[in-house]
Design a protein around this motif. Structure first.
Motif, PDB file in Angstrom:
ATOM      1  N   GLN A 109       0.825  -1.199   0.000  1.00 43.31           N
ATOM      2  CA  GLN A 109       0.000   0.000   0.000  1.00 43.31           C
ATOM      3  C   GLN A 109       0.860   1.250   0.000  1.00 43.31           C
ATOM      4  O   GLN A 109       0.682   2.160  -0.806  1.00 43.31           O
ATOM      5  N   LYS A 110       1.762   1.226   0.865  1.00 41.46           N
ATOM      6  CA  LYS A 110       2.605   2.405   0.955  1.00 41.46           C
ATOM      7  C   LYS A 110       3.409   2.586  -0.305  1.00 41.46           C
ATOM      8  O   LYS A 110       3.571   3.687  -0.823  1.00 41.46           O
ATOM      9  N   TYR A 111       3.923   1.507  -0.710  1.00 49.55           N
ATOM     10  CA  TYR A 111       4.782   1.597  -1.887  1.00 49.55           C
ATOM     11  C   TYR A 111       3.992   2.135  -3.064  1.00 49.55           C
ATOM     12  O   TYR A 111       4.448   3.025  -3.785  1.00 49.55           O
ATOM     13  N   TYR A 112       2.832   1.603  -3.198  1.00 52.07           N
ATOM     14  CA  TYR A 112       2.035   2.031  -4.336  1.00 52.07           C
ATOM     15  C   TYR A 112       1.635   3.491  -4.209  1.00 52.07           C
ATOM     16  O   TYR A 112       1.619   4.245  -5.182  1.00 52.07           O
ATOM     17  N   SER A 113       1.327   3.843  -3.022  1.00 48.87           N
ATOM     18  CA  SER A 113       0.935   5.241  -2.872  1.00 48.87           C
ATOM     19  C   SER A 113       2.117   6.149  -3.148  1.00 48.87           C
ATOM     20  O   SER A 113       1.964   7.229  -3.726  1.00 48.87           O
ATOM     21  N   ASP A 114       3.247   5.702  -2.750  1.00 49.72           N
ATOM     22  CA  ASP A 114       4.423   6.499  -3.076  1.00 49.72           C
ATOM     23  C   ASP A 114       4.570   6.634  -4.579  1.00 49.72           C
ATOM     24  O   ASP A 114       4.805   7.722  -5.104  1.00 49.72           O
ATOM     25  N   LEU A 115       4.455   5.526  -5.217  1.00 45.38           N
ATOM     26  CA  LEU A 115       4.593   5.571  -6.660  1.00 45.38           C
ATOM     27  C   LEU A 115       3.511   6.432  -7.281  1.00 45.38           C
ATOM     28  O   LEU A 115       3.747   7.161  -8.241  1.00 45.38           O
ATOM     29  N   PHE A 116       2.389   6.337  -6.700  1.00 53.86           N
ATOM     30  CA  PHE A 116       1.304   7.131  -7.253  1.00 53.86           C
ATOM     31  C   PHE A 116       1.607   8.619  -7.102  1.00 53.86           C
ATOM     32  O   PHE A 116       1.383   9.411  -8.000  1.00 53.86           O
ATOM     33  N   VAL A 117       2.094   8.918  -5.972  1.00 52.08           N
ATOM     34  CA  VAL A 117       2.445  10.322  -5.765  1.00 52.08           C
ATOM     35  C   VAL A 117       3.526  10.734  -6.749  1.00 52.08           C
ATOM     36  O   VAL A 117       3.542  11.849  -7.267  1.00 52.08           O
ATOM     37  N   TYR A 118       4.381   9.812  -6.952  1.00 50.55           N
ATOM     38  CA  TYR A 118       5.432  10.124  -7.919  1.00 50.55           C
ATOM     39  C   TYR A 118       4.832  10.424  -9.271  1.00 50.55           C
ATOM     40  O   TYR A 118       5.222  11.390  -9.954  1.00 50.55           O
ATOM     41  N   CYS A 119       3.930   9.595  -9.652  1.00 48.23           N
ATOM     42  CA  CYS A 119       3.353   9.809 -10.967  1.00 48.23           C
ATOM     43  C   CYS A 119       2.358  10.954 -10.971  1.00 48.23           C
ATOM     44  O   CYS A 119       1.951  11.437 -12.012  1.00 48.23           O
TER      45      CYS A 119
END
Lengths: 734, 139
Positions: free
Chosen positions: A11-21
């Motif tokens: 979850q965190k990882y994905y959210s990070d990536l999402f924020v990145y994108c």
């Protein structure tokens, strides 16, 4: 879309990536470009990527919403682990590793990941690592708080010892965020997890730079997290302590904390495994280019940090450079010169944690010789001096080149000269005799020197005079002192005489002058007229060579030709020479009284033909003159020579006419106001003294011509006397 | 004290040129440009034994009534040109040499910087400060 269950880490990882994108910062939609880049970075075949996008529904929607994004990521993970892409696999596959993205952008992460390969091993994320509370720098991680799509299921995160570039490790704060996730109520304490992208590490810093941050705190906070996560997973207290440490307030904003240093060292290792080795310039360039700073600034950072200017970075230089990059990224302006705490020699000593064999490093960069005049980033006036001095020393001594030397330097040299052994042949030995008097004479000589200098015939320009006044003065002083004082101290003819104080010399000269009057029966007019400043500063020019031309023949001619222009300045020295011989005799008799008596005595001491002596003197004088003229400011070489010359001349000169001139000089010395050292004074003082000196200069020039005539006569007399001596000697020594 | 200092690349375009006072800049640019001819002539004069016998310091290239131009060539055909005001009572040859030496040292430092691409204009602050120190302070 099917519901997606993600582990907390995911979850965190994905959210990070999402924020990145989420470059548009919509928090809802990831920009397609970024997403596609990310997918490409996943190193999957493009058709797979296409399939994924289709599966996640983005193609339907036309954009990547958060859920689509998450699904896509999950699918990527699925694909990367080799499983067939199925929608069902989203939730069915357990223990799926996080999707890996290999992207240049993720180098920031890569750095982190490289650092902390075991980050993923922190199975016990669910362990208790209570994050240090907010450091006040936190930006509300609204995204994280707002979006909590999934129930955080605590699942042990299977460790995928991802390769160095794995973005697994990229979000060092992901566990952090995860924890925050857990304590949902904790509020936006945590700094926004450094988004896993290019500049990710930097951007949060910049964003979080609110209020009282020092760059230390921002960077250290990150490092704290990293460190506490990785190295002290369960050591809460230590994490707190680290934070305390970092926020304790460093006086020096450029100081590198231990965590930073560790980080830098690890980064260094990625490029150069040998901690004692160098990072070549090209590798460093690539590395630092990743930080996205403009090339100009990177160039400046390089200039600052490459301390030894060898085109390569040692560990310390690298740390300094990295630190500067971090600072710049956080908005700090680059300093003009390297801060003290970043200098290699200091850093070396501080670093005790990492490198096992520190000694080579210390030896290499610890040497304070780093600060070479040419390369030292520290601007110092002395930078110019060595060059000029070198240049001047390279040239022949005869070349009149002013050397800019600070008075301190000159004094140092003087002291050195004084301290050197009393080598008979050592030209500086006379100096040793009376250092204290030297300073006296220096003061007196300043005025002399000014006059002398200004009367220079085509010598160094006035600007060099102004700056060289003191050095020249001291040089001259030394010479003068040697000349004037040495004869008095001479007990033995050949021994280097301790220079007696000049006032005494003047007195003795005056007394001898009386005797000389009786002896030489010369008009005292010129002598008295020469009361005005007669700078004895410059050693005698080949004036004696001129006057004794008939005596010495070719040699004097040479001297004459070479230094005809310098003749005016020789005259001041002539008296000294004359004095020396007399003083020599005086020294023997302890009081200068009867020149007539002394002359016969001293004459015997001067063994050899008169002409020989005169020739010698001529050469000495001419050489002395040359050296003095050429040196002007060069302390080292010229002073010894005149001194040596004077010694010899003391031994040999028997010119009675010279004392009158020396007397004049003495009187001049006495009359001249003690001109304060120009060096260090205001420009006006210097200019005033220059004016004064010029005035005295003209007067001295006049005196000079008169004295020259006198000298001629006196030398003739001297020759005659010597001849007499020769005749008498067999009888006197018997 | 120089009034104009220029660093010319091998292909005879300026890498760095700075003059003081600012108003006469164009004139100094022109002077430097014409001095390049003299430089070329001097460095081609040696002929066979190229760098061995050719000294780096070229000396006075040519004097005009207002100023003198000194030249210096490195072994990689990078030229340094210093324009000195004649009214400034003539600087010693050694001083000019030392100025060139300092220029050369700073230039090599700039070259060592991996972020500097040979052929770019020199924008190093250290180089700037060194040059400024050499220029005439008065105006």
């Amino acid at each position: 879309m099917e519901s997606l269950t993600l582990t907390d880490v995911e979850q965190k990882y994905y959210s990070d990536l999402f924020v990145y994108c989420d470059t548009d910062n919509t928090k809802k939609v990831a920009s397609n470009g970024k997403v596609l880049d990310l997918f490409r970075a996943a190193q999957l075949p493009s058709d797979v990527v296409l399939q994924i996008t289709e599966l996640c529904g983005a193609t339907r929607l036309g954009h990547f919403g958060r859920s689509q994004f998450y699904i896509a990521l999950k699918l990527i993970a699925v694909a990367q682990s080799g499983l067939p892409l199925r929608v069902e696999s989203l939730n069915s596959v357990k223990d799926l590793p996080l999707p890996r993205f290999v992207v240049a952008k993720n180098e920031q992460e890569a750095r982190h990941t490289a650092m902390y390969p075991d980050l993923e091993n922190q199975g016990p994320y669910q362990g208790v690592i209570p994050r240090p509370p907010a450091r006040g720098q936190v930006k509300k991680v609204s995204a994280h708080e707002v979006i909590q799509p999934c129930v955080p299921t605590v699942e042990p995160q299977p460790d995928t010892t991802s390769p160095v570039v794995s973005p697994h490790h990229s979000p060092p704060t992901s566990p952090h965020a995860w924890r925050k996730h857990k304590r949902q109520a904790s509020g936006g304490n945590v700094e926004r997890p450094p988004v896993v992208v290019a500049g990710a590490v930097w951007t949060p810093f910049r964003e979080s730079q609110s209020g009282t941050h020092s760059i230390l705190q921002t960077v250290s906070s990150l490092f704290q997290r990293i460190v506490s996560i990785c190295y002290f997973p369960l050591n809460v207290s230590l994490a707190n302590e680290i934070q305390r440490q970092s926020s304790s307030g460093y006086d020096d904003p450029w100081k590198i904390t231990d965590e930073q240093r560790q980080y830098y060292i690890n980064q260094f290792k990625t490029i150069q495994p040998d901690l004692n080795g160098f990072i070549p310039g090209s590798a460093a360039k690539e590395f630092f280019t990743k930080s996205k700073l403009p090339i100009l600034e990177l160039s400046h950072i390089w200039e600052l940090s490459d301390f030894d200017k060898d085109g390569a970075l040692t560990l310390d230089e690298f740390c300094a450079a990295f630190h500067l990059v971090v600072a710049r990224k956080n908005g700090y302006d680059l300093p003009e010169k390297l801060p003290e705490s970043l200098m290699p020699k200091l850093i070396d000593l501080d670093d005790s944690a990492e490198v096992p064999d520190q000694a080579p490093d210390v030896g290499y960069s610890g040497s304070p010789v780093e600060v070479t005049p040419n390369k030292s980033p520290m601007p110092s006036l002395n930078q110019t001096w060595p060059d000029l001095n070198q240049g001047n020393e390279d040239t022949a001594i005869v070349h009149p080149v002013p050397i800019r030397m600070t008075p301190s330097k000159i004094h140092m040299q003087e002291m050195e000269l004084k301290r050197t052994g009393s080598d008979h042949t050592h030209p500086t030995s006379p100096l040793m005799a009376k250092p204290p008097e030297l300073s006296e004479e220096t003061k007196l000589a300043t005025s002399m020197k000014f006059v002398t200098v200004n009367s220079g015939d085509g010598y160094s320009s006035s600007d060099s005079y102004t700056s060289d006044q003191d050095p020249i003065t001291s040089v001259v002083t030394r010479q003068r002192s040697n000349s004037g004082t040495s004869p008095e101290g001479l007990k033995v003819v050949a021994a280097p005489p301790p220079p007696p104080p000049r006032p005494n010399a003047s007195h003795s000269r005056s007394s001898s002058l009386d005797m000389n009057r009786n002896f030489a029966a010369h008009p005292t007019g010129p002598q008295q007229s020469g009361v005005v400043a007669c700078p004895p500063a410059i050693p005698p020019r080949p004036l004696p060579t001129q006057t004794s031309g008939p005596h010495s023949g070719h040699r004097s001619d040479e001297g004459l030709a070479a230094h005809s222009t310098t003749s005016p300045q020789q005259i001041p020295e002539q008296p000294n020479f004359a004095d020396f011989s007399q003083f020599q005799a005086f020294a023997a008799s302890d009081q200068p009284n009867d020149d007539g008596e002394k002359h016969p005595e001293s004459l015997p001491s001067t063994e050899g033909a008169g002409p020989l002596r005169t020739v010698k003197i001529d050469n000495q004088e001419e050489r002395a003159a040359a050296t003095v003229n050429s040196a002007k400011g060069s302390i080292m070489a010229p002073p010894p020579k005149p001194v040596r010359r004077r010694l010899k001349s003391e031994d040999e000169l028997q010119d009675e006419a010279l004392p009158p001139k020396s007397n004049v000089i003495a009187t001049v010395l006495a009359t001249l106001p003690s001109i304060p050292r120009s060096v260090g004074k205001d420009k006006k003082a210097i200019q005033a003294s220059i004016r004064r000196n010029k005035e005295t200069n003209t007067v001295l020039a006049r005196l000079n011509s008169e004295l020259q005539q006198q000298l001629k006569d006196l030398l003739e007399e001297r020759i005659s006397l010597e001849v007499q001596l020769e005749q008498l000697r067999p009888f006197s020594h018997l | 004290m120089a009034v104009c200092i220029a660093v010319i690349a091998k292909e005879n375009y300026p890498l760095y040129i700075r003059s003081v006072p600012i108003q006469n800049e164009l004139k100094f640019h022109y002077t430097v440009h014409t001095s390049l001819d003299v430089v070329e002539e001097k460095i081609s004069a040696v002929g066979k034994a190229m760098a061995d016998q050719r000294e780096l310091y070229l000396g006075l290239l040519y004097p005009t009534e207002d100023y003198k131009v000194y030249g210096y060539v490195t072994n990689s055909k990078v030229k340094f040109v210093i324009v000195v005001d004649s009214s400034n009572t003539s600087l010693r040859d050694n001083e000019i040499r030392s100025m060139f030496r300092k220029l050369h040292n700073s230039f090599t430092d700039v070259m060592c910087n991996p972020f500097y691409n040979p052929g770019d204009t020199i924008q190093s602050k250290a180089f700037d400060s060194m040059v400024t120190a050499m220029m005439v302070q008065a105006s």
